[in-house]
Design a protein around this motif. Sequence first.
Motif, PDB file in Angstrom:
ATOM      1  N   ASP A  51      34.174  35.488  41.636  1.00  0.00           N
ATOM      2  CA  ASP A  51      34.057  36.887  42.102  1.00  0.00           C
ATOM      3  C   ASP A  51      35.151  37.422  42.898  1.00  0.00           C
ATOM      4  OD1 ASP A  51      34.132  35.479  44.504  1.00  0.00           O
ATOM      5  OD2 ASP A  51      31.683  35.555  45.007  1.00  0.00           O
ATOM      6  N   GLY A  52      36.178  36.592  42.832  1.00  0.00           N
ATOM      7  CA  GLY A  52      37.566  37.117  43.287  1.00  0.00           C
ATOM      8  C   GLY A  52      37.744  36.915  44.558  1.00  0.00           C
ATOM      9  N   THR A  53      36.906  35.735  45.135  1.00  0.00           N
ATOM     10  CA  THR A  53      37.266  35.256  46.283  1.00  0.00           C
ATOM     11  C   THR A  53      37.803  33.933  46.329  1.00  0.00           C
ATOM     12  OG1 THR A  53      34.953  34.307  46.843  1.00  0.00           O
ATOM     13  CG2 THR A  53      35.261  36.801  47.534  1.00  0.00           C
TER      14      THR A  53
ATOM     15  N   GLY B 291      36.683  31.398  47.911  1.00  0.00           N
ATOM     16  CA  GLY B 291      35.580  30.691  48.059  1.00  0.00           C
ATOM     17  C   GLY B 291      34.957  30.128  46.751  1.00  0.00           C
ATOM     18  N   SER B 292      34.992  31.509  45.452  1.00  0.00           N
ATOM     19  CA  SER B 292      34.564  31.043  44.350  1.00  0.00           C
ATOM     20  C   SER B 292      35.806  30.142  43.545  1.00  0.00           C
ATOM     21  CB  SER B 292      34.412  32.615  43.510  1.00  0.00           C
ATOM     22  OG  SER B 292      35.563  33.152  43.477  1.00  0.00           O
ATOM     23  N   VAL B 293      36.956  30.276  44.012  1.00  0.00           N
ATOM     24  CA  VAL B 293      37.946  29.615  43.416  1.00  0.00           C
ATOM     25  C   VAL B 293      37.638  28.111  43.793  1.00  0.00           C
ATOM     26  CG1 VAL B 293      40.422  28.783  43.415  1.00  0.00           C
ATOM     27  CG2 VAL B 293      39.707  31.257  43.092  1.00  0.00           C
ATOM     28  N   LEU B 294      37.370  27.879  44.939  1.00  0.00           N
ATOM     29  CA  LEU B 294      37.128  26.544  45.520  1.00  0.00           C
ATOM     30  C   LEU B 294      36.037  25.689  44.642  1.00  0.00           C
ATOM     31  CD1 LEU B 294      37.810  26.904  49.233  1.00  0.00           C
ATOM     32  CD2 LEU B 294      39.593  25.966  47.313  1.00  0.00           C
ATOM     33  N   ARG B 295      34.742  26.835  44.654  1.00  0.00           N
ATOM     34  CA  ARG B 295      33.483  26.241  43.928  1.00  0.00           C
ATOM     35  C   ARG B 295      33.916  26.048  42.433  1.00  0.00           C
ATOM     36  NH1 ARG B 295      31.444  30.434  47.081  1.00  0.00           N
ATOM     37  NH2 ARG B 295      31.516  31.759  45.303  1.00  0.00           N
ATOM     38  N   LEU B 296      34.377  26.816  41.761  1.00  0.00           N
ATOM     39  CA  LEU B 296      34.551  26.445  40.266  1.00  0.00           C
ATOM     40  C   LEU B 296      35.479  25.422  40.138  1.00  0.00           C
ATOM     41  CD1 LEU B 296      35.800  30.079  38.679  1.00  0.00           C
ATOM     42  CD2 LEU B 296      33.994  28.329  37.706  1.00  0.00           C
TER      43      LEU B 296
ATOM     44  N   GLY C 285      37.342  31.348  52.704  1.00  0.00           N
ATOM     45  CA  GLY C 285      36.549  31.448  51.541  1.00  0.00           C
ATOM     46  C   GLY C 285      36.056  32.824  51.307  1.00  0.00           C
ATOM     47  N   ASP C 286      35.798  33.612  52.344  1.00  0.00           N
ATOM     48  CA  ASP C 286      35.420  34.793  52.337  1.00  0.00           C
ATOM     49  C   ASP C 286      36.508  36.037  51.741  1.00  0.00           C
ATOM     50  OD1 ASP C 286      32.794  34.367  52.748  1.00  0.00           O
ATOM     51  OD2 ASP C 286      33.042  34.798  54.841  1.00  0.00           O
ATOM     52  N   LEU C 287      38.044  35.531  51.888  1.00  0.00           N
ATOM     53  CA  LEU C 287      38.900  36.553  51.367  1.00  0.00           C
ATOM     54  C   LEU C 287      38.991  36.783  50.064  1.00  0.00           C
ATOM     55  CD1 LEU C 287      41.546  35.060  53.952  1.00  0.00           C
ATOM     56  CD2 LEU C 287      40.037  36.871  54.420  1.00  0.00           C
TER      57      LEU C 287
ATOM     58  N   SER D 183      43.144  35.326  35.541  1.00  0.00           N
ATOM     59  CA  SER D 183      44.566  35.391  35.542  1.00  0.00           C
ATOM     60  C   SER D 183      45.038  36.245  37.158  1.00  0.00           C
ATOM     61  CB  SER D 183      45.297  36.467  34.659  1.00  0.00           C
ATOM     62  OG  SER D 183      44.590  37.681  34.676  1.00  0.00           O
ATOM     63  N   GLU D 184      44.037  36.733  37.767  1.00  0.00           N
ATOM     64  CA  GLU D 184      44.288  37.313  39.229  1.00  0.00           C
ATOM     65  C   GLU D 184      44.605  36.341  40.204  1.00  0.00           C
ATOM     66  OE1 GLU D 184      39.874  38.391  38.473  1.00  0.00           O
ATOM     67  OE2 GLU D 184      41.392  37.229  37.014  1.00  0.00           O
TER      68      GLU D 184
END
Length: 403
Positions: A78-80, A82-87, A119-121, A168-169
């Motif tokens: 979702d662009g945060t 936090g989502s990077v860490l979860r993935l 995580g919220d950033l 890619s972002e």
Amino acid sequence: MDRPQIKAPGLKFRPRSSGWAAYWLPSPEALRRGYPSGTVPLSHLIASPELLVDACQRLQNDMLAWLDGLRRNRNAFDGTIGSVLRLYQVHKESPFHGLKPGTRHPYVTYLRLLDAEIGDLRIDTLTALHVKRWHAGWSAGGARPAAGHMRLAILKSALTFCIVAGHSECRALRDDIREVRLPGPRARTLVATADQVRSAMKAAHAIKRPSLALAYAIQFETALRQWDVTGQWYPLNDPTLCSVVDGDRKWAGLEWRHVGEDGLLRYTPSKTRGSSGAEVLIDLSLCPMVLEEIARVPEVARIGPMIVSERSGLPWIDHDFRRSWRRVRELAGLPPELWSRDLRASAITEGRRGGAVNDDAAKVAGHTNSRITAEVYDRERLEAHRRFATARLGKRGSDGGGT
């Protein structure tokens, strides 16, 4: 005109020269997670309170359904941060699943901290200046450089995987972490002498933990890594072949079967098991500390793991082993900065100080990637250890027992 007394989820009123304007706003959490709908003007419904409330409720329900979809889909990006860490942690093709147990534990700890801290950033709002500020805070102004270095290394790994996964972002922030020059932890220089290792072994026996004495002797005399000597506990679904199973976990590490009748220890370290497959070959006749401790172990007990906790009857858990080292270290009067893992580096240092050539030290440490026939490979590695161990024993003797 007084403010309208209409209440509905997400409904906000703002004063205007002509009266009041009505808007529906998504929640702060939805905004952080990149909800595609922003503020919705609803002033045209102020005259019909029931329609205004109904519109707000529908917009609120849509937002909650969108958020619920994210919560249920752990693989959603979702662009945060936090989502990077979860993935990174849940995607089946993530390199996270290939981490060894000893590495995975600090990763999990720092991933949890990173999620709570940033995580919220949203990634597209971050720059290299944020990276520098994070590092300064995590490092406590330079007092704890290892903590800041570890957090950034893990974040970089997670961002790199998300780039590979098509997001890619994440690239700009990952590249900022790579490019920003930040102070890292200093290389460890503390080493133990042979006398200090013997003091640690004596302290281990004093607290009735002979398994620790044998572990220290093997670490110091063979230069094997601590996690190979004591072994590692893996989850049952890990592909590593293991000889010990206990509940929902299994263990692999140094076993008595790795010591042959010829007195040679043959072992493939976990670090090279999945890559070069390089095997270390140790002549235990040149490892007097190890032989002394082995002699204390009855023949009938020389089966299965070499290092077994006296308390559990199973191989040591890393946390308990490190806690016991602190107790042994204090009892033996060793420097508080000395880690049990430093015994491997101490072995290499003693050998090099005794005149062992760097090539032999590399082979003993299992750092070679040579590809030759098994017979030549074994002979070369065995002779390397004999030269290396002889240099160490000569240096130890000339110093009266120390290095």
